[in-house]
Write an enzyme that holds these catalytic residues in place. Sequence first.
Site, PDB file in Angstrom:
ATOM      1  CB  ILE A  44      -0.916  -0.005   1.252  1.00  0.00           C
ATOM      2  CG1 ILE A  44      -1.727  -1.300   1.329  1.00  0.00           C
ATOM      3  CG2 ILE A  44      -1.834   1.217   1.234  1.00  0.00           C
ATOM      4  CD1 ILE A  44      -2.412  -1.547   2.671  1.00  0.00           C
ATOM      5  CD  GLU A  56       6.930  -8.929   1.642  1.00  0.00           C
ATOM      6  OE1 GLU A  56       6.293  -7.860   1.495  1.00  0.00           O
ATOM      7  OE2 GLU A  56       7.933  -9.207   0.971  1.00  0.00           O
ATOM      8  CB  CYS A  95       9.351  -7.581   5.037  1.00  0.00           C
ATOM      9  SG  CYS A  95       8.214  -6.290   4.493  1.00  0.00           S
TER      10      CYS A  95
HETATM   11  N1  THU Z   1       7.504  -4.208  -1.732  1.00  0.00           N
HETATM   12  C1  THU Z   1       6.800  -5.108  -0.989  1.00  0.00           C
HETATM   13  O1  THU Z   1       5.573  -5.015  -0.861  1.00  0.00           O
HETATM   14  N2  THU Z   1       7.489  -6.110  -0.387  1.00  0.00           N
HETATM   15  C2  THU Z   1       8.834  -6.273  -0.463  1.00  0.00           C
HETATM   16  O2  THU Z   1       9.396  -7.054   0.281  1.00  0.00           O
HETATM   17  C3  THU Z   1       9.589  -5.513  -1.460  1.00  0.00           C
HETATM   18  C4  THU Z   1       8.940  -4.250  -1.911  1.00  0.00           C
HETATM   19  C5  THU Z   1       6.765  -3.114  -2.357  1.00  0.00           C
HETATM   20  C6  THU Z   1       7.049  -1.760  -1.765  1.00  0.00           C
HETATM   21  C7  THU Z   1       6.710  -0.840  -2.903  1.00  0.00           C
HETATM   22  O3  THU Z   1       5.321  -0.565  -2.871  1.00  0.00           O
HETATM   23  C8  THU Z   1       7.021  -1.657  -4.151  1.00  0.00           C
HETATM   24  O4  THU Z   1       7.115  -2.999  -3.732  1.00  0.00           O
HETATM   25  C9  THU Z   1       8.336  -1.264  -4.840  1.00  0.00           C
HETATM   26  O5  THU Z   1       9.373  -1.240  -3.924  1.00  0.00           O
END
Ligand code: THU
Length: 139
Positions: A44, A56, A95
Amino acid sequence: MEDYKELVAAAISARKMAYTPYSGFGVGAAVLTKSGKIYKGCNIENAAFTPTNCAERTAFFKAVSEGETEFDCIAIVGGRTGEPVSGLCPPCGVCRQVMMEFCDPAAFRIILGKSPEQWEVFMLRDLLPLGFSKADMEE
Ligand code: THU
């Protein structure tokens, strides 16, 4: 090998809700509790960038806020918004640290999915070597 088909499918379905107007990269996660429940999460994003929450952590925080603190494994998928999942999407360092708070690094598995039929399994211990946890503050 254990069958992670259902968990990876849950992560793929969670990714549909990803809010990604800035990066154009959608991530979905599904964490399995030791009691057998699945909590889903997506990334988000935010115009101020730093409030962005990863998929995550969304999944973990949903679960913890419902009283769950014991986890078995998590499935993660990611890729460009509007396109199917392409390569593996490893969890960011923040995460991994959140996983370290609630999970035994020698037992918690991180499943990186490409499709419900294709995934790779990693141990938290291997993705966050010498991770810091509350046990380190008690010694
Ligand atoms: N992102 C995640 O949701 N999880 C991760 O472990 C890596 C990155 C998201 C954050 C951001 O919204 C997009 O991926 C690009 O970094």
